[in-house]
Design an enzyme around this catalytic site. Structure first.
Site, mmCIF file in Angstrom:
data_model
loop_
_atom_site.group_PDB
_atom_site.id
_atom_site.type_symbol
_atom_site.label_atom_id
_atom_site.label_comp_id
_atom_site.label_asym_id
_atom_site.label_seq_id
_atom_site.Cartn_x
_atom_site.Cartn_y
_atom_site.Cartn_z
ATOM 1 N N THR A 398 -15.670 -76.696 11.696
ATOM 2 C CA THR A 398 -14.295 -77.000 12.458
ATOM 3 C C THR A 398 -13.956 -78.275 11.629
ATOM 4 O OG1 THR A 398 -15.349 -75.995 14.444
ATOM 5 C CG2 THR A 398 -13.707 -77.594 14.480
ATOM 6 N N GLU A 418 -14.578 -71.337 12.939
ATOM 7 C CA GLU A 418 -16.076 -71.024 13.680
ATOM 8 C C GLU A 418 -17.081 -71.119 12.526
ATOM 9 O OE1 GLU A 418 -18.943 -68.887 14.382
ATOM 10 O OE2 GLU A 418 -18.888 -69.803 16.402
ATOM 11 N N SER A 462 -14.175 -72.313 24.070
ATOM 12 C CA SER A 462 -14.559 -73.126 22.928
ATOM 13 C C SER A 462 -14.972 -74.412 23.625
ATOM 14 C CB SER A 462 -13.156 -73.360 22.315
ATOM 15 O OG SER A 462 -13.107 -74.323 21.362
ATOM 16 N N SER A 463 -15.782 -75.385 22.814
ATOM 17 C CA SER A 463 -16.030 -76.512 23.121
ATOM 18 C C SER A 463 -15.389 -77.766 22.361
ATOM 19 C CB SER A 463 -17.551 -76.885 22.720
ATOM 20 O OG SER A 463 -18.426 -76.055 23.489
ATOM 21 N N GLY A 485 -19.397 -77.349 17.194
ATOM 22 C CA GLY A 485 -19.746 -76.238 18.022
ATOM 23 C C GLY A 485 -19.902 -76.751 19.304
#
Length: 578
Positions: A398, A418, A462-463, A485
């Site tokens: 990311t 991802e 998502s985080s 992540g």
């Protein structure tokens, strides 16, 4: 142009024992204070210098923060393809200085209409291994980043859309030097050779990774950008580009997926209200669902409010303990309640209710760890008790960037494909995401459904945690975020507490050693001063895991002297401005 980095000879101060940490922080602050004048007009902090320079060029031409975000992501797609790009998704917070309004833009990928809850189960009903599930066509969601940027540009753009791709087109045509990080990622990704388009681009004829420093050209991406520049985001979501994406996903030799042209055409980015809550004298704002990042970060900060972190040494066992205990509670709630709120009634107000969090916080003791936390039962649950808790795979590929324009408007944006190199499928010069693996592979547990189970049109949880911080008067104070992540929440929380509790500069807060607790072991970053705190944490009852925690934090902070930027040493980025 000013490039923001702390003086290199002061960096060892961040690694000395915690007894001297307050002295170190003061010396670091003094060192930065004597550095060149801070930029006062505008600034970009991004994970690659070419991307940051593209954003700054756009700002110098009179572009807005959103204009610059388009330019930055266009170049990141080219020079950091393993991490983000137009083949993936993104979340963005936008601060408008005129009325001090913060908007949240959701460009998360959506699952194709053909998706079923059994997406990642094998013929026997067992979850597929992650390495198998995350490559090929099956994990590809409809990319959302470009549609999101087009939505934001329509509301906040100042320069013509086409102008925002000029630097990326020039670099794609003329070539760019392969960075050490890109070379290392290619070398470490053994299965690229199994995917013809990726093999031809990232490997030479002998299937050797493209060497650091070699000039890599991408005429296919340049042609794609010319189409998008001339015809807008519709050129990506309808017509030949969309057809090629769908054809590649369905025709993948490994795990063909179900994405159709109709899935591309129906994709819509979302504009929503940011989640904002007070923390001490500040107002901290994050993303609402489908990301869990905003809720979890705000929960952790509220749980920490009763504790005087500023009286503790940064990166001390006492400080890491408290942050870890608050994180346990937030991650427990996250894994049960948070998913795409268009499909699952997420009790956002209940999870952020101060009374609820005050009761949850009673489990935090400064003297001992609570161990594994259980999710709470907030008000306004609306049936979530029927769901079963479940974590999901979230990879660290990311990228985050922060931008402030000459009018004081700001962007905090996190973009992702991802896994490193995403699905490995390459179309028209860019990689397609593997974001559907952020769904829970197991759609139910013990007879109860999982909120984050796959479903048609659904956004996987998502985080990603793009964050904006305002001061007590509602003025812009900071923009930050990170890859990582499900650890993103911990990286961002560490940096926020560094800025607000310990009054560090942006670079100093980013440079604090990473630590994360996802309701299990307390993970601390190897090779840092935190390793010396491991035994103290164990005595408090923590299971300690010492490991590589490679964040990619980038941020900008407003000060009386100008903009103070920071770039994570785990990446290749810079913070630059005028």
């Amino acid at each position: 142009m000013t490039v923001m980095r702390p003086p290199p000879f002061f960096r060892p101060l961040a690694r000395i024992p915690r007894l001297f940490a307050p002295i170190a922080a003061g010396l670091l602050a003094a060192a930065c204070a004597t550095h060149p004048d801070l930029p006062r007009k505008h600034m970009v902090a991004a994970a690659n210098p070419l991307a940051a320079e593209a954003g700054l060029t756009t700002l110098r031409a009179g572009g807005s923060a959103v204009d610059a975000a388009v330019s930055v992501l266009a170049v990141l797609t080219l020079v950091e393809p393993q991490s983000s790009g137009i083949g993936g998704g993104a979340y963005m917070l936008h601060f408008r200085k005129r009325d001090r309004r913060i908007d949240a833009y959701d460009g998360r990928e959506t699952a194709p209409a053909a998706t079923t809850p059994a997406l990642f189960l094998d013929g026997a009903g067992q979850p597929l291994p992650f390495d198998e599930a995350s490559v090929g066509g099956r994990p590809v969601g409809v990319p959302g980043a470009l549609r999101m940027l087009a939505l934001a540009h329509g509301e906040h753009g100042k320069l013509p859309w086409a102008a925002l791709f000029e630097r990326a087109i020039a670099l794609a045509d003329g070539g760019f030097p392969v960075s050490p990080r890109l070379h290392e990622a290619i070398a470490a990704t053994r299965d690229l050779a199994a995917f013809p388009a990726a093999r031809a681009y990232f490997l030479d004829d002998a299937e050797t990774p493209r060497a650091t420093g070699m000039i890599l050209r991408n005429p296919a991406l340049a042609a794609t950008y010319r189409e998008i520049a001339a015809n807008g985001a519709d050129a990506f979501y309808r017509g030949e580009i969309a057809a090629d994406i769908a054809r590649t996903v369905r025709g993948s030799a490994r795990h063909p997926g179900g994405l159709e042209e109709a899935d591309m055409a129906r994709y819509a980015a979302k504009k929503t209200d940011a989640l904002c809550r007070p923390y001490r004298a500040w107002k901290v704002c994050g993303m609402p669902p489908s990301s869990s990042g905003g809720i979890a970060t705000l929960q952790i900060l509220e749980l920490l409010e009763p504790f005087d972190l500023g009286a503790l040494a940064p990166s001390s066992a006492a400080a890491v303990h408290l942050i870890s205990e608050a994180s346990r509670l937030a991650y427990a709630d996250r894994n049960l309640y948070v998913a795409d709120s268009d499909f699952v009634p997420v009790p956002v107000e209940g999870l952020l209710d101060r009374g609820y969090l005050r009761r949850r916080g009673e489990a935090i003791s400064a003297a001992a760890s609570m161990g594994v936390a259980r999710p709470g039962v907030p008000r306004w649950v609306q049936g979530q008790a029927k769901f079963a808790p479940a974590a999901a795979h979230e990879n660290a590929s990311t990228s985050h960037f922060a931008i402030v324009d000459r009018n004081g408007n700001a962007v905090s944006m996190t973009a992702s494909i991802e896994r490193v190199f995403g699905s490995r499928l390459m179309v028209r010069g860019f990689l397609l995401n593997s974001q559907l693996t952020d769904f829970s592979f197991v759609p139910e547990r013990d007879g109860r459904p999982v909120a984050n189970a796959p479903g048609p049109g659904k956004r996987p949880r998502s985080s990603m945690s793009p964050t904006l911080i305002l001061d007590g008067n509602g003025a812009f104070h900071a923009a930050l975020g990170s890859p990582g992540g499900s650890r993103i929440i911990g990286y961002v929380t560490k940096t926020i507490t560094g800025l607000l509790d310990w009054k560090l500069s942006m670079q100093e807060a980013i440079d604090l050693p990473n630590h994360v607790n996802r309701n299990g072991a307390t993970e601390i970053e190897g090779g840092t001063a935190l390793v010396e705190e491991a035994d103290a944490l164990r005595r408090l009852g923590h299971e300690v895991s010492i490991r590589r925690l490679a964040s990619g934090l980038h941020g900008i902070r407003a000060t009386d002297r100008g903009y103070d930027g920071g770039a994570d040493h785990h990446r290749e980025g810079v913070a630059i401005g005028d």
